[in-house]
Design an enzyme around this catalytic site. Structure first.
Site, PDB file in Angstrom:
ATOM      1  CG  ASP A 130      40.372   7.487  65.909  1.00 34.89           C
ATOM      2  OD1 ASP A 130      40.830   7.011  66.963  1.00 34.89           O
ATOM      3  OD2 ASP A 130      40.313   8.705  65.681  1.00 34.89           O
TER       4      ASP A 130
ATOM      5  NE  ARG B  40      38.714  -2.399  93.342  1.00 35.26           N
ATOM      6  CZ  ARG B  40      39.945  -1.966  93.605  1.00 35.26           C
ATOM      7  NH1 ARG B  40      40.872  -2.035  92.684  1.00 35.26           N
ATOM      8  NH2 ARG B  40      40.217  -1.463  94.805  1.00 35.26           N
TER       9      ARG B  40
ATOM     10  NE  ARG C 272      45.882  10.604  69.256  1.00 33.13           N
ATOM     11  CZ  ARG C 272      45.215  10.419  68.127  1.00 33.13           C
ATOM     12  NH1 ARG C 272      45.805   9.792  67.122  1.00 33.13           N
ATOM     13  NH2 ARG C 272      43.983  10.850  67.990  1.00 33.13           N
TER      14      ARG C 272
END
Length: 375
Positions: free
Chosen positions: A155, A190, A302
């Site tokens: 993070d 989209r 991760r």
């Protein structure tokens, strides 16, 4: 804090969520310490190797030799195992009435390590693990246990260090995934909403979103306005660009809104974020009339082999942690401060979060090149 007592034995613990580069740290610590004649030990699964003898009756704390760390630097995960449910300061036990409660078992860790004649502990982890490390340092200083912290989190939300290892790998993989979504989004005309990890900081979303030329990036530091995002999508459609890529951090929130919580905090655990991507895709489909899909990268960020940058950072941190112990330090975290690694007091890191600075160059660059930040 300096301590001139000689080091003979050290232990390593990896806690919290896993991150690419953990094994490189372990290998670096073991090799650097072995050269000094020190003996190394690994603690399994955070501190559960000590606190959960039922899980590890014989080898919860085991010798780490040079042979055991050979060839692991390129591997993801951690050979020690890890957990984000084993906070020793809030350890969950069942009392005599069968009710669960939290107890502080920090002293049990210190006592166990001292009984094994271990002189120092290297804690590798994020904000939660380093808060634990600081508490163990404060208690262990009078009991002969030194503690060093090593910053780890995909993070990148740890204060006092330029970056944490694991972040570069997570951004690189997220970028590759978003790159792939451009072609399918354009083919189907989209809206693709990509949710990435990061908890309450937007580092992964911002860096991966910019690197992959996303059209909208939503981060926790800037609450978003749904109408502004829909306007960006509509403007692209009018300009002949019939698809949009939106990258959203799991901790992003609407103005006057709340974080999207997948699981509330409980005994010994913190709240788990998630679900914002699916919610946003549905809202945008309703608002714009365009088909929208959500992709959650989640734990894919991760895993896998660490990038060269993360391997090198991890090795530098591991060697610096051993160097700090050799120089008599305790209660510090090794931090990346280009071009060198420096020492920062754990007390300055514990309980603090580093968010994306609103006046930073990266965020300004996003605005300059026309990326919407939802505000």
């Amino acid at each position: 804090m300096h301590n001139q007592n000689p080091i003979r034995r050290i232990a390593i613990s990896t806690g919290g969520g896993d991150a690419p580069g953990l094994n490189a740290v372990i290998r670096s610590v073991v090799l650097a310490a072995t050269r000094l004649g020190w003996e190394c030990f690994g603690i399994r699964e955070g501190f559960n190797g000590i606190l959960r003898p039922d899980r590890y009756p014989e080898n919860g704390v085991f010798v780490l030799s040079k042979d055991q760390v050979r060839g692991i630097s390129h591997l993801g995960g951690t050979i020690l195992g890890t957990t984000n449910h084993g906070n020793p300061l809030r350890f969950v036990v069942t009392d005599e009435n069968g009710e669960k409660k939290e107890v502080d078992r920090g002293q049990d860790i210190i006592q166990h390590l001292r009984d094994m004649q271990i002189d120092a502990l290297i804690c590798v982890g994020g904000d939660g693990t380093l808060t634990i490390a600081n508490a163990l340092h404060e208690r262990g200083v009078t009991q002969g246990l030194r503690v060093i912290g090593v910053p780890k989190t995909i993070d990148n939300d740890l204060d006092k260090t330029y970056t944490t290892f694991g972040f570069d790998t997570a951004v690189a993989f997220a970028t590759e995934c978003i790159d792939r979504l451009h072609s399918t989004a354009e083919s189907h005309q989209r809206i693709m909403v990509v949710e990435v990890m990061g908890r309450y900081a937007g580092w992964i979303a911002l860096h991966a979103g910019m690197a992959s030329t996303a059209h909208v990036i939503l981060i926790p530091e800037i609450p978003y306005d749904l109408k502004k995002i829909a306007a960006k999508v509509d403007a692209r459609t009018k300009a002949g660009r019939h698809y949009s890529i939106i990258v959203v951090a799991e901790g992003a929130l609407a103005k006057e809104g709340q974080h999207h919580v997948e699981q509330a905090a409980g005994l010994g655990s913190v709240e788990r974020l998630g679900g914002i991507g699916e919610q946003l895709a549905q809202q945008l489909q309703n608002q714009t009339g365009k088909e929208a899909r959500a992709v959650v990268l989640g734990h894919l960020l991760r895993g896998g082999s660490p990038t060269a940058f993360d391997r090198l950072s991890a090795m530098r941190f591991g060697a610096a942690a051993v160097r700090a112990l050799q120089q008599g330090y305790s209660g510090i975290m090794v931090a990346l401060d280009f071009p060198n690694v420096r020492y920062v007091n754990l007390a300055e890191v514990a309980g603090r979060m580093k968010g994306v600075p609103l006046d930073g160059d990266t965020l300004q660059t996003a605005r300059d090149i026309g990326i919407s930040l939802g505000d």
